[in-house]
Design an enzyme around this catalytic site. Structure first.
Site, PDB file in Angstrom:
ATOM      1  N   ASP A 282      47.251  36.895  34.665  1.00 55.38           N
ATOM      2  CA  ASP A 282      45.952  37.432  35.066  1.00 55.38           C
ATOM      3  C   ASP A 282      44.927  36.335  35.325  1.00 55.38           C
ATOM      4  O   ASP A 282      44.864  35.341  34.597  1.00 55.38           O
ATOM      5  CB  ASP A 282      45.400  38.339  33.963  1.00 55.38           C
ATOM      6  CG  ASP A 282      46.209  39.610  33.807  1.00 55.38           C
ATOM      7  OD1 ASP A 282      46.079  40.245  32.764  1.00 55.38           O
ATOM      8  OD2 ASP A 282      46.960  39.965  34.732  1.00 55.38           O
TER       9      ASP A 282
ATOM     10  N   ASP B  81      52.080  48.107  36.770  1.00 59.19           N
ATOM     11  CA  ASP B  81      51.996  47.017  35.801  1.00 59.19           C
ATOM     12  C   ASP B  81      53.299  46.868  35.002  1.00 59.19           C
ATOM     13  O   ASP B  81      54.307  47.516  35.305  1.00 59.19           O
ATOM     14  CB  ASP B  81      50.794  47.253  34.879  1.00 59.19           C
ATOM     15  CG  ASP B  81      50.081  45.978  34.473  1.00 59.19           C
ATOM     16  OD1 ASP B  81      50.684  44.896  34.542  1.00 59.19           O
ATOM     17  OD2 ASP B  81      48.896  46.057  34.077  1.00 59.19           O
TER      18      ASP B  81
END
Length: 687
Positions: free
Chosen positions: A245, A186
């Site tokens: 996202d 991430d």
């Protein structure tokens, strides 16, 4: 993953890319009439060979598996019992046989601090047996285990679990020693270190760990598309996120799809565009929308990572995820991502070249009403032939076509077919297209007229054709013209008129209708086609002037979070907005939206005007820019022009006299969705 403190940052970074990406899409071309070839100007799907496969042999097709984040986040149910249960379900439900292999852990698997030796420590409450034991369990079932960390000092969760920045080599070795097969890396708390440097360092660390332990690890770069990884990451990782996202709603899925589609040329064996995980089965969309989600991810050659908790999943969820014909489109070894052929007025044609020379074709309807969507074998780049085999990948039936590929597609639906030029076409019945003229919008107790059509798309006639239309119990459905034909030649249509009446007192809402055609091929084989339709029972608005924020809506789609009534858009759950405020002026009523947005109201031909004060809400920064539009049925009745955060509210009004439906649209003004909170302040409808 999604974490509220960083969500807006991710959305803006991804949104700023949208305009440039969409500019790369093929222009919208006119769609052909039934039985006609597409215009010669329509470009064919590129047929150049895919980029060579990487020497490491990793992810030669898009990775398939599971990730817990979308269904559990950091809640207590994320633990080793869940992971073991998912692995068992992969085997028991046939998902392993369908190609799913990775069972991936997301954030919150570790303790908040490293041990005295600088090593990561699995949370003993969640993983009392440790990660290695979980990996052994997963491996024993012929599956693989994935894990998560961040290219920063901390992960993205508010609790601040340790990230890998500065610990790349020791963490990679620890993952390999545990038996990890996949790493999601991430982008939070990265301390401003150059993205390519951060992600390349972990690549080198994974390669070093693999060389020592003999365990290769698939590398998933999750920097949300901020640094255009598609331009540099092909020799760094096997897949890279192209967007912010995803969330479990139609607007989010649609926005992400549109951002990922233009990047087709960057995908190929061992290097994939990743538009984020699947939301199929999490409950925020309809089954029709989930089938679209799965179809479009497959035609885009996207990684297929299940994001729902399979322990409580419905049979329909398993049916969608386990559709091996759709999975085969995603997993085709040629490794081509689907290319947009047209996108006129929300009617999308996306085609994917397959290794056997066929084309997978998604006919996707973005709109809230059934739409005819069409292309042709010529437009798909298929060679000229007497006939073509057309395989419906959701109905699992084969037909033949003379060249037209078309369907009436339900609202938010996708028809996914595979088209081949081969000598076997004549063994299949002719494809027939079911069509609909007129709306399925009605008031209880009042008859509504519509016309259906059955059109032969094949090279041979359809014989003994009959058509039926059925509705819910208690509804009246009557044919007003013939419902059958002895012979339907190529390109000819059987048109039937109907009146449909919902009983008086039927509550407003959506109700199912089914249009069915039955026929025979020239050899006598039985065939049928079915078109599910949605009839919407609506209530006429009251006479006088009403606040639109208080009226029922036919439909609403939004770029982020739900459309809000009488507050601004809060981007997450309903009711999380603030007072509508534009240019320092606070408004008591209206709609708070986020581009791209469309809100529909039933007006039943009885209303005259829509008025509003429109602008970008003050709660956003300096980057917001939107356009407000009012549509009366299919005609644009008014437009605000581009408005930014620097503009005061602008009065917008439109004559909507005679319209059955009024649609309020907010676009991103062509520059992405950054800070695009649009307010329909003091929005009113006069009837």
């Amino acid at each position: 993953m999604r974490h509220l403190p960083t969500r807006t940052t991710r959305r803006r970074a991804a949104g700023a890319l949208v305009a440039g990406l969409l500019a790369a899409l093929v222009p919208a071309w006119p769609l052909p009439a039934a039985g006609a070839e597409a215009p010669a100007a329509v470009p064919a799907v590129p047929t150049a060979a895919a980029a060579p496969a990487p020497a490491d042999g990793l992810a030669l097709t898009p990775p398939m598996g599971f990730n817990n984040w979308n269904s559990t986040h950091c809640r207590a149910e994320f633990d080793e019992e869940m992971v073991r249960g998912i692995a068992d379900l992969f085997v028991d439900k046939g998902l392993k046989d369908a190609g799913y292999e990775y069972v991936n852990l997301d954030d919150c698997w570790a303790l908040p601090a490293r041990d005295a030796n600088g090593q990561l420590v699995p949370d003993p409450a969640r993983f009392p047996d440790g990660i290695e034991a979980v990996a052994d369990y997963v491996h024993a079932r012929g599956l693989k285990l994935g894990i998560y960390t961040s290219a920063g000092t901390k992960t993205c969760n508010d609790a601040g679990f340790p990230g890998a920045l500065g610990h790349e080599y020791s963490d990679a070795r620890q993952f390999a020693d545990w038996g990890v097969d996949y790493l999601k890396y991430d982008n939070c708390n990265n301390q401003g270190v150059d993205a390519q440097l951060r992600y390349t360092t972990m690549r080198d660390a994974l390669e070093a760990a693999s060389a020592t332990t003999g365990r290769p690890i698939v590398y998933s770069i999750c920097e949300w598309g901020e640094n255009k990884p598609w331009e540099w990451a092909a020799d760094v990782g096997q897949l890279w996120r192209t967007t912010g996202d995803i969330s479990d709603d139609w607007g989010s899925m649609l926005s992400i799809m549109k951002q990922n589609l233009p990047l087709a040329r960057y995908a190929g064996p061992g290097h994939w565009n990743d538009p984020d995980m699947l939301e199929v089965g999490n409950g925020g969309m309809t089954d029709t929308e989930y089938r679209t989600h799965f179809s479009m991810w497959s035609v885009m050659a996207a990684p297929l990572l299940i994001g729902s908790d399979l322990r409580t999943a419905s049979d329909e969820t398993f049916d969608i995820l386990g559709n091996e014909e759709v999975v085969a489109v995603d997993q085709d070894p040629l490794g081509k991502q689907g290319t947009v052929l047209s996108s006129e007025e929300g009617r999308w044609v996306v085609a994917k070249e397959m290794a056997d020379g066929s084309r997978a074709v998604a006919l996707f309807n973005e709109t809230s009403s059934p739409r005819r969507i069409a292309t042709s074998a010529k437009a798909l780049g298929l060679p000229e032939a007497d006939g073509y085999t057309l395989r419906d990948l959701w109905r699992h039936k084969s037909y033949h076509t003379a060249g037209t590929v078309s369907a009436t597609v339900p609202a938010h639906g996708t028809v996914l077919v595979r088209v081949s030029a081969d000598d076997r076409w004549a063994g299949n019945p002719p494809a027939v297209e079911l069509g609909l003229d007129g709306g399925t919008l009605l008031e209880a107790g009042r008859p509504s007229a519509l016309t259906t059509s059955v059109t032969d798309l094949g090279r041979t006639p359809a014989k003994h054709v009959s058509v039926s239309l059925t509705g819910p119990g208690g509804w009246t459905v009557r044919a007003t013209s013939p419902t059958g034909a002895n012979t339907l030649p190529t390109g000819r249509a059987l048109r039937t008129g109907w009146t449909v009446t919902a009983p008086a007192g039927t509550p407003p809402g959506a109700y199912g209708l089914t249009l069915r055609a039955e026929y025979r091929s020239v050899s006598g084989a039985r065939a049928e086609n079915v078109l599910p339709l949605t009839a919407t029972v609506a209530v006429a608005p009251p006479a006088g002037t009403s606040a639109l924020g208080d009226l029922p809506r036919l439909s609403a789609t939004n770029g982020w979070g739900p459309v809000e009534r009488n507050t601004s858009n809060g981007e997450a759950a309903a009711g999380d907005g603030a007072p509508l405020t534009v240019g320092g002026v606070v408004y008591a009523t209206g709609l708070g939206v986020h581009a791209h947005s469309a809100v529909e109201f039933y007006t039943g031909g009885a209303c005259g005007t829509v008025t509003a004060q429109v602008g970008v809400d003050d709660e956003e920064g300096a980057d917001g820019s939107v356009v407000f539009e009012i549509w009366a049925d299919g005609t644009k009745a008014a437009s605000s022009g581009v408005l930014t955060n620097a503009d005061a509210a602008r009065a917008l009004s439109a004559d909507v006299g005679g319209a059955q439906v009024v649609r309020l649209v907010v676009t991103d003004a062509g520059d992405g969705i950054t800070s695009d909170h649009g307010d329909w302040a003091d929005a009113r409808l006069t009837c």
